[in-house]
Design an enzyme around this catalytic site. Structure first.
Site, PDB file in Angstrom:
ATOM      1  CG  ASP A   1      37.103  35.518 106.445  1.00  0.00           C
ATOM      2  OD1 ASP A   1      37.343  36.713 106.151  1.00  0.00           O
ATOM      3  OD2 ASP A   1      37.508  34.562 105.756  1.00  0.00           O
TER       4      ASP A   1
ATOM      5  CB  SER B   1      48.606  52.099 105.199  1.00  0.00           C
ATOM      6  OG  SER B   1      50.023  52.045 105.180  1.00  0.00           O
TER       7      SER B   1
ATOM      8  CE1 TYR C   1      48.675  46.820 104.755  1.00  0.00           C
ATOM      9  CE2 TYR C   1      50.130  48.602 104.102  1.00  0.00           C
ATOM     10  CZ  TYR C   1      49.289  48.027 105.030  1.00  0.00           C
ATOM     11  OH  TYR C   1      49.047  48.671 106.223  1.00  0.00           O
TER      12      TYR C   1
ATOM     13  CE  LYS D   1      45.523  48.594 105.130  1.00  0.00           C
ATOM     14  NZ  LYS D   1      44.368  48.450 106.036  1.00  0.00           N
TER      15      LYS D   1
END
Length: 262
Positions: free
Chosen positions: A74, A151, A164, A168
Site C-alpha cells: 500500500d 492526468s 481526483y 492530480k
C-alpha cells in the site's frame, strides 16, 4: 500488450541494465509499462496493493525471459514504500527508474464526497508520490528518472471528480518541485498526463456514475482522434520520459490524450 520472448543483449533496448519500480503495476497502465520496461531490458519491481495481480505481471515477465519481482504494498504507507525500494536494491542491486503510477478515483462533487474518501484519494494519489520519492531518491546513487502519473484533469477541471482533480493537480506541481530539487543529483522528474484510457479504472468510473459502459465509452472517445487511449500507448510515453531519449527533459507535464486538451 504482447510480450514476446527474452530480450537479446544485441537488441537496441532503451533500459538495458536498469532497475525500475512500477507502482500500481498489477493492471492497466502500470502493467503495460512494467511489461514494456522489461522488454526494453530493465529488471522490474511490480508493486501493487493487488498482490496476485502484481505476481501475475511479474510472472509474465519472468516466463518471457525477463527479470521481475512482485511486492504487495500500500504505497500510501511509508513502511511499504521503503520496502518496495529495498526490494529493488536487495534483489537487483540498485534503482534507476521509478514510475509512480498507483492511483484511484472517486467520481463525486464536493457534496457527494466524504472526508474519508477525500483522504483516501489524497493518500493514494499524492502522499504515495511523496513517500516513494522520499525513499527512492537516496537509492538513485548514479542518477535516474522519476515519472509520475498525473492526468488531463490535473491540468484542467473535470465534473464530478473533485478529489481526483485536486490530487492530480498536486502531482503535476509536485513533479515540478521535485525536478528542481533533484536535478543536481542527476535525477529527472516528469509527469505523464493521460486522457481517458481503456483501463479497469475507466470502467469503474462508469460504474460509480451508474452509466451504461457503451455510452460512457463513446463520451470518452469524444476527442480529436476519436477514441480513448490504450495502456500500451501511455506506456510508450512513460518509456520516453524514463530513458535517455528524454535526457534534457525534466519538470515537464507530457499530455497523452488524443488531443482532448487541445
Amino acid at each position: 500488450m504482447t510480450f514476446k520472448g527474452a530480450v537479446k543483449l544485441t537488441d537496441a533496448v532503451k533500459l538495458k541494465d536498469k532497475v525500475a519500480v512500477v507502482t500500481g503495476g498489477a493492471s492497466g497502465i502500470g502493467r503495460a509499462t512494467a511489461l514494456l520496461f522489461a522488454r526494453e531490458g530493465a529488471a522490474v519491481v511490480v508493486a501493487d496493493l493487488d498482490g496476485p495481480g502484481a505476481a501475475s505481471a511479474a510472472r509474465d515477465i519472468a516466463e518471457a525471459g525477463g527479470r521481475a519481482v512482485a511486492v504487495t504494498a500500500d504505497v500510501s504507507v511509508e513502511d511499504d514504500c521503503a520496502r518496495v525500494v529495498r526490494a529493488a536494491v536487495d534483489t537487483f542491486g540498485g534503482l534507476h527508474v521509478l514510475f509512480n503510477n498507483a492511483g484511484i478515483i472517486r467520481r463525486a462533487d464536493a457534496l457527494g464526497t466524504t472526508v474519508e474518501e477525500w483522504d483516501r484519494v489524497m493518500a493514494v494519489n499524492v502522499r504515495s508520490v511523496f513517500l516513494m520519492c522520499k525513499h527512492a531518491v537516496p537509492a538513485m546513487t548514479s542518477g535516474g528518472s522519476i515519472v509520475n502519473t498525473g492526468s488531463g484533469w490535473g491540468l484542467k477541471g473535470g465534473g464530478n471528480a473533485l478529489s481526483y482533480c485536486a490530487s492530480k493537480a498536486a502531482v503535476v506541481n509536485m513533479t515540478r518541485a521535485l525536478a528542481i530539487d533533484h536535478a543536481k543529483a542527476g535525477i529527472r522528474v516528469n509527469s505523464v498526463n493521460p486522457g481517458d484510457t481503456d483501463t479497469p479504472m475507466l470502467r469503474d468510473e462508469a460504474r460509480q456514475l451508474s452509466e451504461d459502459w457503451t455510452a460512457f465509452a463513446a463520451d470518452a472517445a469524444d476527442r480529436p482522434m476519436g477514441r480513448a487511449g490504450s495502456p500500451e500507448e501511455i506506456a510508450r510515453a512513460v518509456l520516453f520520459l524514463a530513458c535517455e531519449d528524454a535526457s534534457f527533459v525534466t519538470g515537464s507535464a507530457l499530455v497523452v490524450d488524443g488531443g482532448g486538451l487541445a
